[in-house]
Design a protein around this motif. Structure first.
Motif, PDB file in Angstrom:
ATOM      1  N   LEU A 258      32.625   2.255  -6.282  1.00 61.52           N
ATOM      2  CA  LEU A 258      33.619   1.764  -7.244  1.00 61.52           C
ATOM      3  C   LEU A 258      34.151   0.358  -6.970  1.00 61.52           C
ATOM      4  CD1 LEU A 258      35.479   2.372  -9.703  1.00 61.52           C
ATOM      5  CD2 LEU A 258      37.104   3.375  -8.066  1.00 61.52           C
TER       6      LEU A 258
ATOM      7  N   ARG B 265      37.699  -7.972  -7.767  1.00 64.83           N
ATOM      8  CA  ARG B 265      36.944  -6.995  -8.543  1.00 64.83           C
ATOM      9  C   ARG B 265      37.763  -6.377  -9.677  1.00 64.83           C
ATOM     10  NH1 ARG B 265      32.676  -8.698  -8.864  1.00 64.83           N
ATOM     11  NH2 ARG B 265      32.209  -6.820 -10.062  1.00 64.83           N
TER      12      ARG B 265
ATOM     13  N   PHE C 114      31.997  -1.228 -10.792  1.00 64.00           N
ATOM     14  CA  PHE C 114      32.676  -0.215 -11.599  1.00 64.00           C
ATOM     15  C   PHE C 114      31.737   0.426 -12.620  1.00 64.00           C
ATOM     16  CE2 PHE C 114      34.913   0.862 -15.550  1.00 64.00           C
ATOM     17  CZ  PHE C 114      35.784   1.828 -15.077  1.00 64.00           C
TER      18      PHE C 114
ATOM     19  N   LEU D 221      41.705   6.706  -9.954  1.00 70.16           N
ATOM     20  CA  LEU D 221      41.368   5.392 -10.494  1.00 70.16           C
ATOM     21  C   LEU D 221      42.625   4.567 -10.763  1.00 70.16           C
ATOM     22  CD1 LEU D 221      39.258   3.408 -11.592  1.00 70.16           C
ATOM     23  CD2 LEU D 221      39.439   4.563 -13.803  1.00 70.16           C
TER      24      LEU D 221
ATOM     25  N   TRP E 167      37.216  -6.650 -13.824  1.00 70.73           N
ATOM     26  CA  TRP E 167      37.147  -5.576 -14.825  1.00 70.73           C
ATOM     27  C   TRP E 167      38.115  -5.846 -15.975  1.00 70.73           C
ATOM     28  CZ3 TRP E 167      38.205  -1.090 -10.857  1.00 70.73           C
ATOM     29  CH2 TRP E 167      37.208  -1.086  -9.871  1.00 70.73           C
TER      30      TRP E 167
END
Length: 399
Positions: free
Chosen positions: A163, A219, A167, A202, A223
């Motif tokens: 993850l 990261r 993702f 999450l 996203w």
């Protein structure tokens, strides 16, 4: 009766896979000029030769694997699961950059000059492991307590290790596992409870990453920026990629500009990988783009047919678990090029220029072809009676 042909399994599947790979050489050779003349790396013939080596070795792997009775992979998945967990931990511990990309996704192989994406191997092993678990528990009532440590801990551990750096791959993998659990008869209430737990994790992960960005640099922000760019069009980099892809698609028309005559390949980043579908339409037109979609739909059809014809529950599960993700990844890549989906970084399977991830795809289809050939079903009675002394086969039946 035992088959003596060298190439076994579903002939239609062999044909579809071969057509996809043969076609891939045209857009890869054309789009690689972006890397040569714009970025200034290598030669177009060098990239074509590299692609030839990668795909040739991939087909060698597929041939070798398709000759192995697929029930052997039950034991292999049990033995390989801790290995891939350690590989993911090692991959995440790296702090280097490979070819300008986040190195926490890859392990560099210095001898051959390639980088290996450990998440691809981890996904393959995890799916086989989950299919084996469901095969053992078929027609039995599965309690959450009894399956939490043997099933959910490996799932959450591997997904959580993938993850932070990838993702889209983690989300796709988790989706396939949920589908596999549903098809495999795992209690729906248990699946829903685990989905709630995963969603909670999450949210916690995102909030923690935003509060302490030094733990996972960039990261989560990436996203969020991609999603916001898709909704509002504020991300200049993503907008640039999408706009060039749209220009390439619009330029293609019905018949395209012709092989190797793409103009946007010189302006579109990742034209030989993430956005290769746009180059295909520019050069081969709407007909070429629809042809690729039809091939992937035929691939899906053969996967469903092979799963339906398999006499073993385990065979049905691994065909679905290993085949469906490839088709989903293909349509995700196409959706990004058509601006239907946000940028994800997923390649077009068996067509995009890439690295060792293509080998994992070939291994997956090797296992599917093994299921379609039913070679191992001839030996099932021997395995059940312990007349086969192969340790991996025995482990597969007793684990």
């Amino acid at each position: 009766m035992k088959r003596n042909t060298i190439i076994q399994g579903d002939k239609s599947l062999w044909g579809i896979l071969t057509l996809l790979v043969i076609f891939s050489f045209l857009p890869v050779f054309s789009a690689s000029s972006n890397l040569v003349y714009v970025i200034g790396k290598g030669t177009t013939w060098g990239y074509l030769f590299k692609h030839l080596l990668l795909m040739s070795f991939g087909f060698v792997l597929m041939f070798i694997v398709h000759r192995i009775p697929y029930h052997y992979f039950k034991g292999i998945s049990i033995l390989a699961l801790p290995v891939v967990i350690l590989l993911l931990i090692y991959t995440n511990s790296q702090e280097t950059i490979i070819q300008g990309a986040n190195a926490s996704r890859w392990i560099e192989i210095p001898i051959v000059g390639l980088s290996f994406q450990t998440s691809s191997l981890a996904g393959l092993i995890l799916i086989i492991y989950v299919a084996h678990f469901l095969d053992k528990k078929k027609f039995k009532y599965i309690k959450l307590k009894s399956s939490f440590f043997s099933l959910w801990i490996p799932i959450f551990l591997i997904i959580s290790l993938i993850l932070p750096s990838n993702f889209s791959t983690a989300a796709l993998m988790f989706l396939i596992i949920i589908i596999l659990l549903f098809i495999g008869g795992y209690p729906v209430k248990r699946i829903i409870s685990m989905l709630i737990l995963a969603f909670t994790f999450l949210i916690f992960f995102v909030l923690t990453s935003k509060a302490y960005p030094e733990l996972i640099p960039n990261r989560v922000d990436t996203w969020i920026s991609r999603i916001e760019s898709f909704k509002n069009g504020h991300d200049l980099e993503s907008n640039y990629q999408i706009e060039k892809a749209k220009t390439a698609i619009a330029s293609g028309g019905i018949l395209g500009l012709g092989a190797g005559k793409s103009v946007m390949k010189n302006f579109l980043p990742q034209s030989s990988s993430d956005f290769i579908y746009a180059i295909i339409i520019e050069e081969f037109g709407l007909i070429g783009g629809l042809g690729i979609i039809i091939l992937y739909l035929l691939l899906l059809f053969r996967i469903v047919v092979i799963a339906h014809k398999s006499k073993k529950f385990f065979g049905k599960l691994i065909v679905i678990g290993l085949g469906i993700p490839v088709v989903i990844q293909a349509f995700v890549n196409i959706g990004v090029a058509l601006q239907i989906l946000p940028v994800t970084g997923q390649n077009l399977p068996l067509i995009s220029s890439g690295g060792t991830a293509a080998w994992i795809t070939c291994i997956s289809f090797g296992i599917i072809l093994s299921v379609s050939s039913c070679r191992d079903e001839i030996h099932d009675d021997l395995v059940d009676n312990k007349e086969n002394n192969n340790p991996i086969a025995i482990l597969s039946e007793t684990a």
